[in-house]
Design an enzyme around this catalytic site. Structure first.
Site, PDB file in Angstrom:
ATOM      1  N   LEU A 170      -5.439  -7.415  -2.899  1.00 65.31           N
ATOM      2  CA  LEU A 170      -4.341  -7.362  -3.858  1.00 65.31           C
ATOM      3  C   LEU A 170      -3.224  -6.574  -3.192  1.00 65.31           C
ATOM      4  O   LEU A 170      -3.471  -5.524  -2.595  1.00 65.31           O
ATOM      5  CB  LEU A 170      -4.763  -6.665  -5.157  1.00 65.31           C
ATOM      6  N   ASP A 171      -2.002  -7.085  -3.274  1.00 65.26           N
ATOM      7  CA  ASP A 171      -0.877  -6.388  -2.660  1.00 65.26           C
ATOM      8  C   ASP A 171      -0.760  -4.968  -3.205  1.00 65.26           C
ATOM      9  O   ASP A 171      -1.243  -4.663  -4.303  1.00 65.26           O
ATOM     10  CB  ASP A 171       0.427  -7.140  -2.927  1.00 65.26           C
ATOM     11  N   LYS A 172      -0.080  -4.132  -2.462  1.00 67.07           N
ATOM     12  CA  LYS A 172       0.069  -2.729  -2.847  1.00 67.07           C
ATOM     13  C   LYS A 172       0.668  -2.585  -4.242  1.00 67.07           C
ATOM     14  O   LYS A 172       0.284  -1.693  -5.010  1.00 67.07           O
ATOM     15  CB  LYS A 172       0.942  -2.012  -1.813  1.00 67.07           C
ATOM     16  N   HIS A 230       0.529 -13.110  -0.168  1.00 67.30           N
ATOM     17  CA  HIS A 230       1.664 -13.164  -1.098  1.00 67.30           C
ATOM     18  C   HIS A 230       1.781 -14.533  -1.779  1.00 67.30           C
ATOM     19  O   HIS A 230       2.882 -14.970  -2.127  1.00 67.30           O
ATOM     20  CB  HIS A 230       2.976 -12.852  -0.369  1.00 67.30           C
TER      21      HIS A 230
END
Length: 238
Positions: free
Chosen positions: A102-104, A187
């Site tokens: 999961l992206d930051k 993304h």
């Protein structure tokens, strides 16, 4: 399996510490006190107690985390906080890792386990494990955006696999949607909305395969999977 290895695996202490427990007559096997550290047991058949409390053997550990923003989906980083920093020391077992990324700035459901084979299966494109996200996106959206998602969004040289998009409601901060994908490319959800002229304002994963983000699990908290959840997870990649 040797009894001292079993006890150490169950995190009762180091090999030296569990041998002392055995010497102190604190361990029983099948209702009989056992002091021999080399005693062989079958974790699936024998019952082991420490100080009268039954010891549950787990070959692997599975945790569900409600990831907050600001943490990397990694095991270690020289400069940034990782999701393992949210796990209590006694639960950071050898080999524990987040399944997928999961992206930051993305929140929500993240599975952590030390079962490498399962992690590989869940991330394999051949398994088509679904990931469902709740997003707030910037309006307007094309009138045929649902069809575009179902046909597969093109972004640059990449064509993403067909995805499900549900438009939920318009809010002051944007349009609330649910999007379900079967890939996990870098993304990906953000790129899919960019391709249709929008932007993602916030993104939260709410489902992964059979797992659902518990409503009572607050940001930054985690818990061990229930027996039912664990069975559902394992059977989802059979």
């Amino acid at each position: 399996m040797r009894l001292d290895k079993f006890l150490a695996h169950c995190r009762l202490g180091s090999r030296k510490e569990v041998r002392q427990m055995l010497s102190d007559h604190r361990i029983s096997v099948n209702d009989a006190i056992e002091t021999d550290s080399s005693h062989k047991i079958d974790p699936d058949k024998d019952t082991v107690f420490c100080d009268g409390k039954k010891i549950i053997y787990r070959e692997f550990d599975y945790f569900i985390l409600n990831k907050p923003q600001g943490y990397l989906s990694a095991t270690v980083d020289d400069t940034e906080k990782t999701v393992l920093d949210l796990i209590e020391p006694q639960d950071v077992v050898k080999g524990l890792f987040p399944v997928g990324r999961l992206d930051k700035d993305t929140t929500g459901l993240l599975l952590l386990t030390n079962n490498g084979a399962l992690g590989h299966e869940l991330l394999s494109p051949k398994k088509h494990v679904t990931k469902k996200y709740e997003a707030i996106v910037r309006p307007p959206l094309p009138t045929d955006v649902i069809r575009q998602f179902l046909e597969g969004i093109k972004y640059g040289k990449t064509t993403f696999k067909p995805a499900s998009l549900v438009l939920l409601e318009e809010l002051p901060e944007g349009i609330k949607v649910h999007v379900t994908i079967t890939e996990g490319k870098y993304h990906q959800v953000k790129k899919m909305f960019r391709a249709v002229g929008s932007r993602v304002n916030s993104l939260k994963r709410i489902e992964m395969g059979p797992l659902k983000l518990p409503e009572d699990l607050s940001l930054g908290n985690y818990r061990r999977l229930s027996e039912k959840e664990e069975k559902q997870l394992l059977s989802s990649v059979d």
